[in-house]
Scaffold this motif. Structure first.
Motif, PDB file in Angstrom:
ATOM      1  N   LEU A 164       3.249  -4.815  -9.970  1.00 53.47           N
ATOM      2  CA  LEU A 164       4.034  -5.294 -11.114  1.00 53.47           C
ATOM      3  C   LEU A 164       3.206  -5.268 -12.388  1.00 53.47           C
ATOM      4  O   LEU A 164       3.732  -4.966 -13.471  1.00 53.47           O
ATOM      5  CB  LEU A 164       4.532  -6.715 -10.844  1.00 53.47           C
ATOM      6  N   ARG A 165       1.921  -5.568 -12.279  1.00 48.46           N
ATOM      7  CA  ARG A 165       1.061  -5.596 -13.459  1.00 48.46           C
ATOM      8  C   ARG A 165       0.897  -4.207 -14.088  1.00 48.46           C
ATOM      9  O   ARG A 165       0.485  -4.082 -15.242  1.00 48.46           O
ATOM     10  CB  ARG A 165      -0.316  -6.145 -13.089  1.00 48.46           C
ATOM     11  N   ARG A 166       1.239  -3.166 -13.347  1.00 48.79           N
ATOM     12  CA  ARG A 166       1.170  -1.807 -13.892  1.00 48.79           C
ATOM     13  C   ARG A 166       2.432  -1.438 -14.680  1.00 48.79           C
ATOM     14  O   ARG A 166       2.496  -0.363 -15.278  1.00 48.79           O
ATOM     15  CB  ARG A 166       0.975  -0.799 -12.760  1.00 48.79           C
ATOM     16  N   ALA A 221       0.835  -1.207   0.000  1.00 46.53           N
ATOM     17  CA  ALA A 221       0.000   0.000   0.000  1.00 46.53           C
ATOM     18  C   ALA A 221       0.870   1.257   0.000  1.00 46.53           C
ATOM     19  O   ALA A 221       0.549   2.255  -0.675  1.00 46.53           O
ATOM     20  CB  ALA A 221      -0.923  -0.006   1.221  1.00 46.53           C
ATOM     21  N   ASN A 222       1.968   1.229   0.730  1.00 50.28           N
ATOM     22  CA  ASN A 222       2.907   2.344   0.765  1.00 50.28           C
ATOM     23  C   ASN A 222       3.438   2.647  -0.631  1.00 50.28           C
ATOM     24  O   ASN A 222       3.465   3.802  -1.082  1.00 50.28           O
ATOM     25  CB  ASN A 222       4.046   1.990   1.723  1.00 50.28           C
ATOM     26  N   VAL A 223       3.858   1.604  -1.331  1.00 46.52           N
ATOM     27  CA  VAL A 223       4.408   1.792  -2.679  1.00 46.52           C
ATOM     28  C   VAL A 223       3.314   2.236  -3.652  1.00 46.52           C
ATOM     29  O   VAL A 223       3.549   3.093  -4.517  1.00 46.52           O
ATOM     30  CB  VAL A 223       5.083   0.493  -3.162  1.00 46.52           C
ATOM     31  N   ARG A 224       2.137   1.673  -3.514  1.00 50.24           N
ATOM     32  CA  ARG A 224       1.026   2.079  -4.380  1.00 50.24           C
ATOM     33  C   ARG A 224       0.733   3.565  -4.218  1.00 50.24           C
ATOM     34  O   ARG A 224       0.472   4.277  -5.200  1.00 50.24           O
ATOM     35  CB  ARG A 224      -0.215   1.244  -4.048  1.00 50.24           C
ATOM     36  N   GLU A 225       0.797   4.062  -2.975  1.00 43.87           N
ATOM     37  CA  GLU A 225       0.525   5.477  -2.710  1.00 43.87           C
ATOM     38  C   GLU A 225       1.624   6.383  -3.243  1.00 43.87           C
ATOM     39  O   GLU A 225       1.336   7.459  -3.792  1.00 43.87           O
ATOM     40  CB  GLU A 225       0.374   5.687  -1.203  1.00 43.87           C
ATOM     41  N   HIS A 226       2.886   5.974  -3.132  1.00 46.92           N
ATOM     42  CA  HIS A 226       4.006   6.854  -3.479  1.00 46.92           C
ATOM     43  C   HIS A 226       4.483   6.697  -4.920  1.00 46.92           C
ATOM     44  O   HIS A 226       4.653   7.694  -5.626  1.00 46.92           O
ATOM     45  CB  HIS A 226       5.179   6.611  -2.527  1.00 46.92           C
ATOM     46  N   GLU A 227       4.727   5.483  -5.365  1.00 48.94           N
ATOM     47  CA  GLU A 227       5.264   5.262  -6.717  1.00 48.94           C
ATOM     48  C   GLU A 227       4.202   4.799  -7.709  1.00 48.94           C
ATOM     49  O   GLU A 227       4.328   5.028  -8.912  1.00 48.94           O
ATOM     50  CB  GLU A 227       6.410   4.240  -6.697  1.00 48.94           C
ATOM     51  N   GLY A 228       3.184   4.105  -7.219  1.00 54.65           N
ATOM     52  CA  GLY A 228       2.093   3.665  -8.087  1.00 54.65           C
ATOM     53  C   GLY A 228       2.328   2.349  -8.794  1.00 54.65           C
ATOM     54  O   GLY A 228       1.372   1.724  -9.270  1.00 54.65           O
ATOM     55  N   ARG A 229       3.572   1.916  -8.862  1.00 57.51           N
ATOM     56  CA  ARG A 229       3.902   0.650  -9.533  1.00 57.51           C
ATOM     57  C   ARG A 229       5.310   0.250  -9.121  1.00 57.51           C
ATOM     58  O   ARG A 229       6.040   1.048  -8.525  1.00 57.51           O
ATOM     59  CB  ARG A 229       3.858   0.791 -11.055  1.00 57.51           C
ATOM     60  N   ASP A 286       5.310  -1.915 -17.724  1.00 61.28           N
ATOM     61  CA  ASP A 286       5.380  -2.353 -19.114  1.00 61.28           C
ATOM     62  C   ASP A 286       6.265  -3.584 -19.288  1.00 61.28           C
ATOM     63  O   ASP A 286       6.184  -4.277 -20.297  1.00 61.28           O
ATOM     64  CB  ASP A 286       5.930  -1.218 -19.999  1.00 61.28           C
ATOM     65  N   ASP A 287       7.117  -3.852 -18.307  1.00 57.54           N
ATOM     66  CA  ASP A 287       8.049  -4.980 -18.403  1.00 57.54           C
ATOM     67  C   ASP A 287       8.349  -5.502 -17.002  1.00 57.54           C
ATOM     68  O   ASP A 287       9.443  -5.306 -16.472  1.00 57.54           O
ATOM     69  CB  ASP A 287       9.338  -4.535 -19.109  1.00 57.54           C
ATOM     70  N   PRO A 288       7.390  -6.203 -16.381  1.00 57.46           N
ATOM     71  CA  PRO A 288       7.556  -6.614 -14.990  1.00 57.46           C
ATOM     72  C   PRO A 288       8.509  -7.796 -14.824  1.00 57.46           C
ATOM     73  O   PRO A 288       8.494  -8.748 -15.614  1.00 57.46           O
ATOM     74  CB  PRO A 288       6.137  -6.996 -14.567  1.00 57.46           C
ATOM     75  N   VAL A 289       9.318  -7.719 -13.773  1.00 56.45           N
ATOM     76  CA  VAL A 289      10.367  -8.707 -13.523  1.00 56.45           C
ATOM     77  C   VAL A 289      10.362  -9.097 -12.048  1.00 56.45           C
ATOM     78  O   VAL A 289      10.263  -8.224 -11.178  1.00 56.45           O
ATOM     79  CB  VAL A 289      11.756  -8.137 -13.892  1.00 56.45           C
ATOM     80  N   VAL A 290      10.493 -10.389 -11.775  1.00 59.89           N
ATOM     81  CA  VAL A 290      10.694 -10.887 -10.423  1.00 59.89           C
ATOM     82  C   VAL A 290      12.017 -11.646 -10.391  1.00 59.89           C
ATOM     83  O   VAL A 290      12.261 -12.512 -11.236  1.00 59.89           O
ATOM     84  CB  VAL A 290       9.550 -11.807  -9.963  1.00 59.89           C
ATOM     85  N   VAL A 291      12.849 -11.311  -9.419  1.00 60.03           N
ATOM     86  CA  VAL A 291      14.119 -12.027  -9.210  1.00 60.03           C
ATOM     87  C   VAL A 291      14.086 -12.628  -7.811  1.00 60.03           C
ATOM     88  O   VAL A 291      14.001 -11.899  -6.819  1.00 60.03           O
ATOM     89  CB  VAL A 291      15.331 -11.086  -9.340  1.00 60.03           C
ATOM     90  N   ASN A 292      14.144 -13.942  -7.738  1.00 58.14           N
ATOM     91  CA  ASN A 292      14.204 -14.640  -6.456  1.00 58.14           C
ATOM     92  C   ASN A 292      15.656 -15.008  -6.163  1.00 58.14           C
ATOM     93  O   ASN A 292      16.299 -15.680  -6.979  1.00 58.14           O
ATOM     94  CB  ASN A 292      13.345 -15.902  -6.491  1.00 58.14           C
ATOM     95  N   VAL A 293      16.158 -14.574  -5.025  1.00 60.59           N
ATOM     96  CA  VAL A 293      17.546 -14.882  -4.674  1.00 60.59           C
ATOM     97  C   VAL A 293      17.577 -16.273  -4.039  1.00 60.59           C
ATOM     98  O   VAL A 293      17.239 -16.453  -2.869  1.00 60.59           O
ATOM     99  CB  VAL A 293      18.142 -13.818  -3.748  1.00 60.59           C
ATOM    100  N   SER A 294      17.952 -17.247  -4.840  1.00 57.48           N
ATOM    101  CA  SER A 294      18.023 -18.632  -4.394  1.00 57.48           C
ATOM    102  C   SER A 294      19.476 -18.964  -4.057  1.00 57.48           C
ATOM    103  O   SER A 294      20.220 -18.110  -3.582  1.00 57.48           O
ATOM    104  CB  SER A 294      17.458 -19.565  -5.464  1.00 57.48           C
TER     105      SER A 294
END
Length: 233
Positions: free
Chosen positions: A121-123, A65-73, A125-133
């Motif tokens: 992430l869906r907002r 919610a914090n990020v949605r309010e400040h950066e939006g995506r 244009d090029d969403p990326v997830v990096v999991n540190v394994s």
């Protein structure tokens, strides 16, 4: 401007990843449970601190919610927060509580955070997830006597990283439109191993930074080290 959120970013691999991505022009959000350390890291690196405890549903929801309010995506989510758990000793002494403590951060925390941040992430244009394994979750590497991974007895950490690697493949298959990959930092000197690793923290972030900065159209469902892509094993 690429907006990147990193969990566990107040020290170690997370902090160095944040530093490098800020230098590359990313807007970096430092996710950390410890407010004092998170705020210090953010101030030092030119980032913004967002409180998050990946083991707590309410905390993760509040961070989103914090990020949605400040950066939006966000454009990149780096699930970096991790704990080691018991090392060495007799595996018969392990308890369910021990296992829950490790998996709550290393696996369930990734699920909790990814689910909460997916709308952001869906907002992108090029969403990326990096999991540190970790290569510590590899059957091949932990059975290879020439590899340092084979000389460590850490049942819960290794099991959690094996689970995280498999979770990455499943996300890659099921999350259409997102690139979801796992990074193996290698044996890096951090608090997690008492700074016994032979790689510097910068070397340990090479794969993470590479996956976070790949161009559109790069692959998904991969495990990548600083030497290149690793086979799933």
């Amino acid at each position: 401007m690429t907006i990147t959120f990193i969990t566990g970013a107040n020290k170690g691999l997370g902090r160095e990843t944040a530093r490098r991505l800020v230098e590359l022009g990313h807007t970096v959000l430092i996710g950390a449970r410890d407010r004092a350390r998170g705020e210090e890291a953010a101030a030092a690196l030119g980032a913004r601190y967002v409180p998050i405890d990946v083991t707590d549903d309410a905390s993760v929801s509040a961070a989103a919610a914090n990020v949605r309010e400040h950066e939006g995506r966000i454009d990149v989510l780096i699930n970096n927060a991790g704990v080691h758990g018991p090392v060495g000793g007799d595996p018969q002494d392990l308890t369910g509580a021990d296992a829950l403590a490790v998996f709550q951060v290393n696996v369930i925390g990734v699920i909790r955070t990814t689910s909460a941040f997916l709308p952001l992430l869906r907002r992108s244009d090029d969403p990326v997830v990096v999991n540190v394994s970790s290569g510590m979750g590899s059957l091949a590497l932990t059975h290879d006597p020439d590899r340092p991974e084979s000389r460590v007895l850490a049942p819960l950490y290794t099991a959690s990283k094996a689970a995280l690697t498999m979770l990455t493949t499943q996300y890659a298959k099921g999350l259409e439109g997102l690139r979801v990959n796992a990074a193996d930092p290698g044996y890096t000197a951090t608090d997690l191993n008492g700074h016994s690793g032979f790689q510097t923290v910068t070397e340990g972030t090479d794969a993470i930074v590479a996956l976070a900065t790949e161009g559109r159209g790069a692959g998904t469902g991969r495990l990548v080290s600083r030497e290149g892509e690793l086979a799933w094993s």
